[in-house]
Design a protein around this motif. Sequence first.
Motif, PDB file in Angstrom:
ATOM      1  N   ARG A 242       0.905  -1.265  -0.122  1.00 30.76           N
ATOM      2  CA  ARG A 242       0.064   0.073   0.061  1.00 30.76           C
ATOM      3  C   ARG A 242       0.832   1.109   0.101  1.00 30.76           C
ATOM      4  NH1 ARG A 242      -3.477  -0.424   5.326  1.00 30.76           N
ATOM      5  NH2 ARG A 242      -1.262  -0.981   6.263  1.00 30.76           N
ATOM      6  N   PRO A 243       0.460   2.570  -0.559  1.00 29.70           N
ATOM      7  CA  PRO A 243       1.103   3.370  -0.457  1.00 29.70           C
ATOM      8  C   PRO A 243       1.685   4.029   0.971  1.00 29.70           C
ATOM      9  CG  PRO A 243      -0.710   3.823  -1.710  1.00 29.70           C
ATOM     10  CD  PRO A 243      -0.855   2.545  -1.193  1.00 29.70           C
ATOM     11  N   VAL A 244       2.685   4.401   1.156  1.00 31.54           N
ATOM     12  CA  VAL A 244       3.262   4.902   2.507  1.00 31.54           C
ATOM     13  C   VAL A 244       2.897   6.141   2.825  1.00 31.54           C
ATOM     14  CG1 VAL A 244       5.400   5.229   3.662  1.00 31.54           C
ATOM     15  CG2 VAL A 244       5.273   3.382   2.036  1.00 31.54           C
ATOM     16  N   ASP A 245       2.217   6.467   4.014  1.00 31.81           N
ATOM     17  CA  ASP A 245       1.856   7.776   4.453  1.00 31.81           C
ATOM     18  C   ASP A 245       3.122   8.562   5.027  1.00 31.81           C
ATOM     19  OD1 ASP A 245       0.081   9.705   5.329  1.00 31.81           O
ATOM     20  OD2 ASP A 245      -0.184   9.049   7.345  1.00 31.81           O
ATOM     21  N   VAL A 246       3.182   9.207   4.174  1.00 31.29           N
ATOM     22  CA  VAL A 246       4.720  10.231   4.387  1.00 31.29           C
ATOM     23  C   VAL A 246       4.527  11.263   5.524  1.00 31.29           C
ATOM     24  CG1 VAL A 246       6.393  11.601   3.404  1.00 31.29           C
ATOM     25  CG2 VAL A 246       5.244   9.608   2.104  1.00 31.29           C
ATOM     26  N   PRO A 247       5.350  11.264   6.489  1.00 30.58           N
ATOM     27  CA  PRO A 247       5.165  12.358   7.338  1.00 30.58           C
ATOM     28  C   PRO A 247       6.000  13.618   6.739  1.00 30.58           C
ATOM     29  CG  PRO A 247       6.743  10.672   8.177  1.00 30.58           C
ATOM     30  CD  PRO A 247       6.139  10.133   7.077  1.00 30.58           C
ATOM     31  N   PRO A 248       5.636  14.837   7.339  1.00 30.44           N
ATOM     32  CA  PRO A 248       6.175  15.854   6.671  1.00 30.44           C
ATOM     33  C   PRO A 248       7.812  15.982   7.386  1.00 30.44           C
ATOM     34  CG  PRO A 248       4.289  16.565   8.082  1.00 30.44           C
ATOM     35  CD  PRO A 248       4.401  15.086   8.175  1.00 30.44           C
ATOM     36  N   PRO A 249       8.539  16.275   6.323  1.00 29.99           N
ATOM     37  CA  PRO A 249       9.901  16.368   6.763  1.00 29.99           C
ATOM     38  C   PRO A 249       9.984  17.519   7.717  1.00 29.99           C
ATOM     39  CG  PRO A 249       9.722  17.112   4.476  1.00 29.99           C
ATOM     40  CD  PRO A 249       8.369  16.900   4.901  1.00 29.99           C
ATOM     41  N   PRO A 250      11.040  17.301   8.742  1.00 30.82           N
ATOM     42  CA  PRO A 250      11.296  18.260   9.599  1.00 30.82           C
ATOM     43  C   PRO A 250      12.154  19.615   9.052  1.00 30.82           C
ATOM     44  CG  PRO A 250      11.930  16.014  10.480  1.00 30.82           C
ATOM     45  CD  PRO A 250      11.491  15.852   8.969  1.00 30.82           C
ATOM     46  N   PRO A 251      12.361  20.334   9.509  1.00 28.76           N
ATOM     47  CA  PRO A 251      12.883  21.627   8.934  1.00 28.76           C
ATOM     48  C   PRO A 251      14.534  21.507   8.594  1.00 28.76           C
ATOM     49  CG  PRO A 251      12.198  22.279  11.028  1.00 28.76           C
ATOM     50  CD  PRO A 251      11.564  20.991  10.677  1.00 28.76           C
TER      51      PRO A 251
END
Length: 137
Positions: free
Chosen positions: A72-81
């Motif tokens: 299944r598609p991976v739920d990507v967390p937002p990248p840290p700054p």
Amino acid sequence: MPLPDVLKPLDAALDSTDRSEAMAAAWEALAVAEKVADAVAFEEGGDELQALIAAQASAAGRSLLPLPSTGRPVDVPPPPPGTQGLAPYVELLRHVQAALEHAAAAPGTEEDGRAVAREAAGKAATAADALLAAREG
């Protein structure tokens, strides 16, 4: 900065001795990189052009690979700054590059398959370089 936990199984699958599993992991990892690059493109102060190059290279590399038959598609967390926030994704792309280069060199692979794997590895390398540059000042 370590790879987010949700991506660790994907990273491990890139080292699989099962070629189809490694190729599916590469396909998914390129999809993850494309999503991250798209998110970075809309950030203030980033280099939108480099983010766009990373997204396009990821999509182009993925389009060369066979569609995974499972997963299944991976739920990507937002990248840290900052550039450190992108480091895990750049490392993942470098791992994709290495896995595809390994697949291209594997015995028993037809020449067309080798060429496709080499081309996709090149796209992963381009995406990694551009993604890192998207946040460099």
